[in-house]
Scaffold this active site. Structure first.
Site, mmCIF file in Angstrom:
data_model
loop_
_atom_site.group_PDB
_atom_site.id
_atom_site.type_symbol
_atom_site.label_atom_id
_atom_site.label_comp_id
_atom_site.label_asym_id
_atom_site.label_seq_id
_atom_site.Cartn_x
_atom_site.Cartn_y
_atom_site.Cartn_z
ATOM 1 N N ILE A 237 0.761 -1.310 0.028
ATOM 2 C CA ILE A 237 0.096 0.217 -0.180
ATOM 3 C C ILE A 237 0.888 1.234 0.006
ATOM 4 O O ILE A 237 -0.009 2.174 0.113
ATOM 5 C CB ILE A 237 -0.899 -0.228 1.264
ATOM 6 C CG1 ILE A 237 -0.455 0.289 2.581
ATOM 7 C CG2 ILE A 237 -2.218 -0.893 1.128
ATOM 8 C CD1 ILE A 237 -1.638 -0.270 3.884
ATOM 9 N N GLU A 238 2.225 0.851 0.105
ATOM 10 C CA GLU A 238 2.613 2.719 -0.690
ATOM 11 C C GLU A 238 3.326 2.212 -2.213
ATOM 12 O O GLU A 238 2.825 3.394 -2.561
ATOM 13 C CB GLU A 238 3.705 2.177 0.447
ATOM 14 C CG GLU A 238 3.651 2.397 1.963
ATOM 15 C CD GLU A 238 4.461 2.623 3.232
ATOM 16 O OE1 GLU A 238 5.526 2.827 2.576
ATOM 17 O OE2 GLU A 238 4.196 2.489 4.462
ATOM 18 N N MET A 239 4.333 1.855 -2.216
ATOM 19 C CA MET A 239 4.980 2.106 -3.863
ATOM 20 C C MET A 239 4.598 0.244 -4.686
ATOM 21 O O MET A 239 4.466 0.100 -5.543
ATOM 22 C CB MET A 239 6.337 2.214 -3.258
ATOM 23 C CG MET A 239 6.908 3.596 -3.313
ATOM 24 S SD MET A 239 8.641 3.643 -3.846
ATOM 25 C CE MET A 239 9.428 5.430 -3.198
#
Lengths: 422, 356
Positions: B143-145
């Site tokens: 859910i970040e990169m």
């Protein structure tokens, strides 16, 4: 001549009644770089953080083993004294005595030796040399005797939070409201200093022995110990005294500066009614005989609202009839009640000023009404310093004190002092 | 004569102890990675020390800066390090928690990169022991990169400009994950702020703080209990504390540091953030639920949040007055805001100027 004697005796009585110098340990503040008010509401009174720090063996709460020991810091030595003008006036005799005084000196050392093993040492050297002559007054000399007031090791968290041991000479946990860290320099907690006839137990005295302490998440704390009871080294009898103090704090805090704390304490002791003379033990301890019991029980509370703190303690004491001078059959045991209530207010940013009012009372049995005490006190302290420390207090204190019952001796006591430590 | 000798011995002993202490400045680290020798007085930051296996060079720092601002590290080319650690937002973001690829919201507030070089452990739960290890994490966080290290490397190795620059800096090719992490970490070690009014004040410039800020500093170091945890040059103990903060999702507490140590004592505990430049990165705490510094101070003034379970024993009501709260906020706002031009002037590198 009679008036002069009265003046001297009055002045010396006042000085003898002075509480022992209170404790504040700037060496610990230096170690961390904290301002005094990290641990003190204002020095010398501990706030909640300071109370937890002390309870945790002079380690940050929850941070055991993560700080420098005494082997990794500068020698953790602190000094504390106060000096200034003290005046006493007795309206009945229209006598006034005054003098500039050094009001005791504390040499303190405290620190962590190893994780969960720490120590506290307080030495109070004699400060009565040179002194003016007090011919024929003898033991009433206004002296602070040299004494090792505290010397103890703390083994913290033997069971995490629940069990710590303090061994040596220490401020016992039955003193639910600390006399060592009171703002008052002139006026003691009278009931702490009260000595019943023939009994050398004084509630305010530090004791030699072992104390267990602990606390629980629900805000419950306890202290229980076994001590000599005489506070002396060597002791005068083989009987050991027992005590316990249990408190509960409602809300977050320790009841020192937040939360509402109530508790109860009890002390059961024995004093010899006959002493072996000379002392016979290899270490000088006596084996006083015909030990008779006495006890002290009571309740205490510390309530907080904003920066107001109300502390109160009630004590009931009872000594066996055989303790003390021979009395009439009808007089029975020596019962007394006493206590105090104190309201403190911390004001100005970083609690640079504190004001306080206190009432003390002692109600002895009818046959000893001359020991009755009523005292009303008030004080103001203003602190000098900067962000690194606020360790110089300008201290003004006043007490009106009555003793006796049928014949009441009245005293006005006033002090303007500088109280400082570093 | 005897007395003089006695004092000489005492003085000599004290001097020896002091010298031994002064010449032994190494900072012990515990098994859990936190600094063992604290608290120490708040003050100036020491110089950053780069690890021996990743020395600082100008070329590496510049390369790291390019990678830091490059969204091509993410799966869909929308998220760079700077997306969540934006220089214009105090090297954090506008919160409350961070937004990753496909507009997914993370579970915690974005920790600031500024002065992260001085942190022993990275992330709110301290799971990364170095900046290099930290830099690798978000790339493959879904859910970040949302990328994988392999996919990210394929992307970078397909960009000739990067291949050339990495080879120039590290001397090898193809590009590796460690090299990417080392370059980012090298850049982050330059994002250090050492020149705030507070720094000038402790260096002796008594006019650097206003009277209100001086009052705030005194409270910070005293009645406010702030420096109990926010100590040293970093104004952070780098340790982990449970402030009793409500979880973002009611009934779903964030276990915090416990996930790393497996110790119940660490349940709900999060790393103490630095106070340096704190005014630039609202909202606050790991949940981002406190909107202003004043809100944070009021939380502490109440003795922490409402969650009692495992509340840090240092969390206690403070009894601060409105005047004291104002002074404390004033201190943390202007006095702790740095003016380091090398950090303040960092601008994002436009995509057009990134290696092709």
């Amino acid at each position: 001549m009679k008036r002069l004697t009265l003046l001297i005796v009055s002045a010396l009585t006042l000085l003898v009644l002075l509480p022992e110098p209170s404790q504040a340990i700037p060496a610990l503040a230096r170690k961390y770089g904290f301002n005094c008010n990290m641990c003190h509401t204002s020095f010398t009174k501990l706030n909640d953080y300071g109370q937890r720090f002390r309870d945790n063996g002079y380690q940050q709460p929850g941070q055991e083993g993560l700080e420098k020991t005494v082997f990794e810091t500068f020698p953790p030595i602190s000094l504390r004294t106060s000096t200034g003008l003290m005046i006493m006036h007795e309206p009945d005799s229209k006598s006034t005595t005054s003098g500039f005084h050094l009001n005791g000196l504390d040499l303190l050392a405290a620190g962590v030796m190893h994780k969960n093993i720490s120590f506290l040492m307080i030495y109070t050297p004699r400060i009565d040399e040179p002194r003016a002559g007090y011919a024929s007054v003898g033991s009433m000399d206004p002296s602070q005797p040299g004494a090792l007031e505290s010397a103890n090791l703390v083994f913290s968290n033997l069971v995490q939070d629940v069990l710590s041991l303090r061994v040596g000479r220490f401020e016992p946990g039955y003193q639910a409201i600390s006399s060592k860290r009171s703002y008052y320099l002139l006026q003691p907690y009278e009931v702490y200093e009260f000595s019943t006839p023939g009994n050398n137990f004084v509630f305010a005295d530090n004791q030699i022995g072992i104390e267990a302490t602990g606390h629980f998440r629900e805000g419950i704390k306890y202290a229980a110990g076994i001590v000599n009871g005489s506070g002396a080294n060597p002791d005068n009898n083989n009987a050991k005294d027992l005590y316990a103090n249990v408190s509960k704090t409602f809300g977050r805090g320790e009841g020192q500066s937040s939360g509402q704390r109530v508790g109860a304490f009890g002390y059961l002791g024995w004093v010899p009614t006959s002493l072996m003379v000379p002392f016979s033990g290899a270490t000088g301890d006596g084996d006083g005989k015909i030990n008779k019991s006495f006890y002290r029980i009571g309740g205490h509370a510390s309530l907080n609202y904003n920066t107001f703190n109300l502390q109160a303690l009630f004590m009931y004491g009872s000594d066996d009839k055989a303790i003390g001078p021979v009395r009439a059959v009808s007089q029975g045991k020596y019962h007394f009640t006493g206590g105090f209530g104190r309201l403190d207010w911390a004001a100005l940013p970083n609690n640079r000023m504190v004001a306080s009012a206190m009432f003390n009372w002692i109600t002895p049995p009818d046959f000893d009404k001359s020991s009755r005490v009523r005292a009303i006190s008030t004080l103001v302290r203003y602190y000098l310093g900067d962000w690194t420390a606020v360790n110089v207090a300008l201290h003004g204190e006043y007490t009106y004190r009555e003793t006796g019952y049928t014949t009441i001796a009245k005293q006005h006591q006033f002090a303007a002092l500088l109280d400082f430590d570093f | 004569m005897q007395r003089s000798l006695f004092f000489l011995v005492i003085l000599g002993s004290a001097l020896l102890v002091a010298l031994a202490w002064a010449e032994n400045p190494q900072v012990p680290i515990t098994e859990s990675g936190v600094v063992a020798h604290g608290p120490v007085r708040v003050g100036n930051l020491p110089p950053v020390i780069a690890p021996a296996d990743n020395p600082q060079t100008s070329a590496k720092i510049l390369l790291g800066k390019k990678v830091y601002f490059d969204t091509r590290l993410s799966k869909d080319n929308t998220v760079s390090c700077a997306t969540c650690h934006d220089p214009s937002k105090g090297w954090s973001d506008s919160g409350p928690t961070s937004k990753g690829i496909n507009s997914q919201m993370g579970g915690r507030r974005s920790p600031p990169v500024v002065n992260a070089a001085h942190s022993r452990l990275q992330f709110w739960d301290g799971r990364a022991p170095t900046l290099e290890e930290q830099a690798k994490g978000p790339i493959q966080n879904p859910i970040e990169m949302g990328n994988t290290h392999d996919a990210m490397l394929r992307t970078l190795n397909d960009i000739p400009g990067y291949v050339t620059e990495f080879k120039s800096v590290f001397g090898t090719s193809p590009i590796t994950v460690d090299q990417v992490a080392q370059a980012i970490a090298a850049f982050e070690r330059t994002v250090v702020t050492t020149d705030s009014p507070f720094d000038r004040f402790v260096q002796g410039d008594v006019s650097a703080l206003t009277p209100l800020e001086k009052q705030g500093l005194e409270i910070f170091n005293g009645k406010g209990h702030c420096s109990a945890c926010h100590w040293g040059g970093q104004l952070s103990d780098g340790r982990f504390h449970n402030l009793g903060v409500e979880p973002i999702e009611p009934g779903k507490p964030d276990e915090g540091r416990r996930a790393v140590t497996k110790s119940e004592r660490d349940f709900g505990a999060f790393k103490t953030p630095t106070i340096r430049d704190v005014a630039a990165r609202a909202p606050y705490l790991h949940t981002g639920k406190e909107q202003t510094l004043e809100d944070v101070v009021r939380l502490y003034n109440r003795g922490g949040g409402p969650e009692d379970a495992n509340l840090d024993p240092m969390m206690l009501p403070l009894g601060l007055s409105e005047t004291e709260i104002k002074a404390l906020v004033a201190f943390m706002t202007r006095a702790m805001t740095s003016t380091n031009p090398e950090v303040a002037d960092v601008k994002p590198i436009p995509a057009a100027e990134l290696p092709k």
